[in-house]
Design a protein around this motif. Structure first.
Motif, PDB file in Angstrom:
ATOM      1  N   LYS A   7      -9.338   0.407   3.367  1.00 23.25           N
ATOM      2  CA  LYS A   7      -8.232   0.440   2.412  1.00 23.25           C
ATOM      3  C   LYS A   7      -8.565   1.274   1.181  1.00 23.25           C
ATOM      4  O   LYS A   7      -7.671   1.808   0.527  1.00 23.25           O
ATOM      5  N   ASP A   8      -9.856   1.370   0.833  1.00 23.74           N
ATOM      6  CA  ASP A   8     -10.244   2.160  -0.346  1.00 23.74           C
ATOM      7  C   ASP A   8      -9.903   3.634  -0.166  1.00 23.74           C
ATOM      8  O   ASP A   8      -9.415   4.297  -1.079  1.00 23.74           O
ATOM      9  N   SER A   9     -10.170   4.157   1.024  1.00 28.11           N
ATOM     10  CA  SER A   9      -9.876   5.569   1.282  1.00 28.11           C
ATOM     11  C   SER A   9      -8.489   5.762   1.892  1.00 28.11           C
ATOM     12  O   SER A   9      -7.984   6.889   1.964  1.00 28.11           O
ATOM     13  N   GLY A  10      -7.883   4.667   2.354  1.00 32.15           N
ATOM     14  CA  GLY A  10      -6.571   4.765   2.984  1.00 32.15           C
ATOM     15  C   GLY A  10      -6.628   5.286   4.400  1.00 32.15           C
ATOM     16  O   GLY A  10      -5.635   5.817   4.911  1.00 32.15           O
ATOM     17  N   ASN A  11      -7.774   5.125   5.064  1.00 34.18           N
ATOM     18  CA  ASN A  11      -7.946   5.665   6.414  1.00 34.18           C
ATOM     19  C   ASN A  11      -8.313   4.576   7.418  1.00 34.18           C
ATOM     20  O   ASN A  11      -8.912   3.549   7.057  1.00 34.18           O
ATOM     21  N   VAL A  12      -7.972   4.842   8.653  1.00 28.46           N
ATOM     22  CA  VAL A  12      -8.434   4.027   9.773  1.00 28.46           C
ATOM     23  C   VAL A  12      -9.454   4.841  10.553  1.00 28.46           C
ATOM     24  O   VAL A  12      -9.159   5.965  10.977  1.00 28.46           O
ATOM     25  N   VAL A  13     -10.649   4.286  10.741  1.00 32.94           N
ATOM     26  CA  VAL A  13     -11.685   4.971  11.511  1.00 32.94           C
ATOM     27  C   VAL A  13     -11.701   4.351  12.901  1.00 32.94           C
ATOM     28  O   VAL A  13     -12.178   3.227  13.090  1.00 32.94           O
ATOM     29  N   GLU A  52      -6.292   0.998  19.744  1.00 30.67           N
ATOM     30  CA  GLU A  52      -6.065   2.050  18.748  1.00 30.67           C
ATOM     31  C   GLU A  52      -4.672   1.921  18.142  1.00 30.67           C
ATOM     32  O   GLU A  52      -4.499   1.994  16.912  1.00 30.67           O
ATOM     33  N   LYS A  53      -3.675   1.732  18.986  1.00 31.05           N
ATOM     34  CA  LYS A  53      -2.299   1.594  18.484  1.00 31.05           C
ATOM     35  C   LYS A  53      -2.163   0.355  17.621  1.00 31.05           C
ATOM     36  O   LYS A  53      -1.527   0.372  16.547  1.00 31.05           O
ATOM     37  N   PHE A  54      -2.752  -0.757  18.069  1.00 31.45           N
ATOM     38  CA  PHE A  54      -2.675  -2.006  17.314  1.00 31.45           C
ATOM     39  C   PHE A  54      -3.309  -1.823  15.937  1.00 31.45           C
ATOM     40  O   PHE A  54      -2.743  -2.252  14.919  1.00 31.45           O
ATOM     41  N   ALA A  55      -4.486  -1.185  15.886  1.00 33.58           N
ATOM     42  CA  ALA A  55      -5.188  -0.997  14.623  1.00 33.58           C
ATOM     43  C   ALA A  55      -4.371  -0.138  13.659  1.00 33.58           C
ATOM     44  O   ALA A  55      -4.269  -0.445  12.459  1.00 33.58           O
ATOM     45  N   LEU A  56      -3.788   0.949  14.160  1.00 32.73           N
ATOM     46  CA  LEU A  56      -2.984   1.827  13.306  1.00 32.73           C
ATOM     47  C   LEU A  56      -1.739   1.109  12.787  1.00 32.73           C
ATOM     48  O   LEU A  56      -1.387   1.215  11.602  1.00 32.73           O
ATOM     49  N   GLU A  89      -0.943  -0.050   8.844  1.00 36.82           N
ATOM     50  CA  GLU A  89       0.309   0.358   8.198  1.00 36.82           C
ATOM     51  C   GLU A  89       1.003  -0.860   7.589  1.00 36.82           C
ATOM     52  O   GLU A  89       1.621  -0.763   6.528  1.00 36.82           O
ATOM     53  N   ALA A  90       0.874  -2.008   8.257  1.00 34.46           N
ATOM     54  CA  ALA A  90       1.541  -3.227   7.795  1.00 34.46           C
ATOM     55  C   ALA A  90       0.866  -3.839   6.571  1.00 34.46           C
ATOM     56  O   ALA A  90       1.527  -4.504   5.769  1.00 34.46           O
ATOM     57  N   ILE A  91      -0.453  -3.646   6.408  1.00 31.45           N
ATOM     58  CA  ILE A  91      -1.176  -4.324   5.325  1.00 31.45           C
ATOM     59  C   ILE A  91      -1.531  -3.413   4.159  1.00 31.45           C
ATOM     60  O   ILE A  91      -1.918  -3.905   3.094  1.00 31.45           O
ATOM     61  N   LYS A  92      -1.417  -2.114   4.312  1.00 37.48           N
ATOM     62  CA  LYS A  92      -2.005  -1.210   3.322  1.00 37.48           C
ATOM     63  C   LYS A  92      -1.366  -1.327   1.942  1.00 37.48           C
ATOM     64  O   LYS A  92      -2.019  -1.077   0.930  1.00 37.48           O
ATOM     65  N   ALA A  93      -0.085  -1.729   1.883  1.00 33.52           N
ATOM     66  CA  ALA A  93       0.590  -1.830   0.590  1.00 33.52           C
ATOM     67  C   ALA A  93       0.350  -3.167  -0.105  1.00 33.52           C
ATOM     68  O   ALA A  93       0.654  -3.315  -1.285  1.00 33.52           O
ATOM     69  N   ASN A  94      -0.202  -4.134   0.603  1.00 31.00           N
ATOM     70  CA  ASN A  94      -0.446  -5.458   0.020  1.00 31.00           C
ATOM     71  C   ASN A  94      -1.825  -5.481  -0.618  1.00 31.00           C
ATOM     72  O   ASN A  94      -2.846  -5.422   0.066  1.00 31.00           O
ATOM     73  N   GLY A 103     -11.206  -4.230   6.149  1.00 30.39           N
ATOM     74  CA  GLY A 103     -12.054  -4.936   7.104  1.00 30.39           C
ATOM     75  C   GLY A 103     -12.115  -4.193   8.423  1.00 30.39           C
ATOM     76  O   GLY A 103     -11.594  -3.086   8.560  1.00 30.39           O
ATOM     77  N   ASP A 104     -12.768  -4.803   9.371  1.00 26.68           N
ATOM     78  CA  ASP A 104     -12.815  -4.276  10.727  1.00 26.68           C
ATOM     79  C   ASP A 104     -11.860  -5.078  11.603  1.00 26.68           C
ATOM     80  O   ASP A 104     -11.675  -6.279  11.393  1.00 26.68           O
TER      81      ASP A 104
END
Length: 329
Positions: free
Chosen positions: A13-19, A74-78, A82-87, A93-94
């Motif tokens: 969430k700090d970088s706004g990316n999913v690895v 992969e789809k679930f993680a992305l 997207e659902a949590i990033k604004a909260n 987390g992983d």
């Protein structure tokens, strides 16, 4: 337990990316196998809600398409990110995905959100070619499996088990089941129902019963435990009979209150062992600072323990027939 697949995706969430991990973790990694096994064991010995798989279309698709496990994770993680990033209250987390075969349950898919915690660690640095052992804060420490996982899902061919935490922030309340999985009418937790049952009994007993709060609470816990042990459910008709005995008006009011709170006459309990253990002992605190932890099976056994009312109105607790004393210092 046989591990088929374990895949870990990082939600930064700090970088706004999913690895996204492009490959599953090797099955020869024994540490990961132990971690997954302990996470499952901790989950199974905790409180969760249980739903029919058909009620959660997103997870039903996950189960039916599990041959494409990598792509599904992969789809679930992305989508989850997207659902949590604004909260702002939901930590990074992983997302740990595992496809395993359990000895007692058969094939199971698990999804665990491993929230990051902050810990201090040592760090070896060089200052102008001079080695310095420093202490720094690491913001991406994963929880130990013994802590339990706050948000986790277990899926089998028929059922979904969900353990989740509610997050409350400026953007409102967020629940994984409601706001991501889009489950309609998630069942109440058993502990929430029990809390409401106790509150209703205490309120009604003040109106219809002369017994003190301690006696009513003890009878309620005994009835809940006996119902779980005998039938594997919380039978509120049985509890009413035990607590209110011949007071039919009290029983009727109790049932009416539960109906208004949308609590079923018979509460289904998805994890019997957890709740039997939870309610098998009663903790009593005396106003002089003494605390007693009593097995519920001995609570009404006067050969083991007796509660007496003294002439001055005070109470005494008499513990009887003790063969030995042990100090767990």
């Amino acid at each position: 337990m046989k591990i088929l697949n374990v895949i870990d995706h990082i939600l930064d969430k700090d970088s706004g990316n999913v690895v996204l991990s492009q490959k599953k973790i090797s099955q020869s990694n024994l540490e990961v196998s132990k971690y997954v096994e302990k996470v499952i064991d901790k989950f199974e010995n905790s409180e969760y809600v249980e739903l029919d798989l058909s009620r959660v279309p997103m997870l039903e698709q996950f189960w039916n398409g599990r041959e494409e496990f990598q792509q599904l994770t992969e789809k679930f993680a992305l989508d989850y990110f997207e659902a949590i990033k604004a909260n702002e209250k939901i930590p990074g987390g992983d997302l740990l995905f595992f496809n395993v075969e359990l000895d007692d349950l058969g094939p199971v898919i698990g999804i665990a959100k491993l929230d990051y915690t902050k810990r201090y660690i040592h760090n070896v640095e060089y200052d102008e070619d001079v080695l310095v052992n420093n202490i720094i804060q690491n913001n991406s420490i994963l929880p130990s499996p013994g802590q339990g996982v706050k948000n986790m899902i277990l899926i089998d061919a028929k059922k979904v088990k969900i353990r989740e935490q509610q997050y409350t922030g400026e953007s409102g309340k967020w629940l994984m089941s409601r706001d991501f999985l889009e489950v309609k009418a998630i069942p109440s937790k058993v502990s929430t129902n029990v809390k409401q049952i106790k509150k209703s009994i205490q309120k009604i007993s003040e109106k219809y019963d002369d017994a003190d709060d301690f006696v009513i609470t003890s009878k309620t816990q005994q009835a809940i435990h006996d119902s779980l042990e005998t039938d594997g459910v919380i039978d509120n008709d049985y509890i009413a009979d035990v607590v209110f005995e011949q007071k039919e008006d009290a029983k009727a009011e109790f049932k009416d209150q539960l109906s208004k709170k949308a609590i079923d006459p018979v509460v289904t309990v998805p994890n019997i062992n957890y709740f039997e253990k939870k309610y098998e002992r009663q903790k009593i605190k005396l106003d002089n600072g003494i605390e007693i932890n009593i097995p519920i099976s001995l609570l009404k056994n006067r050969d083991a323990i007796e509660f007496e009312t003294n002439p001055d109105g005070s109470n005494s607790v008499v513990i009887k027939n003790v063969g030995s004393l042990k100090n767990n210092f």
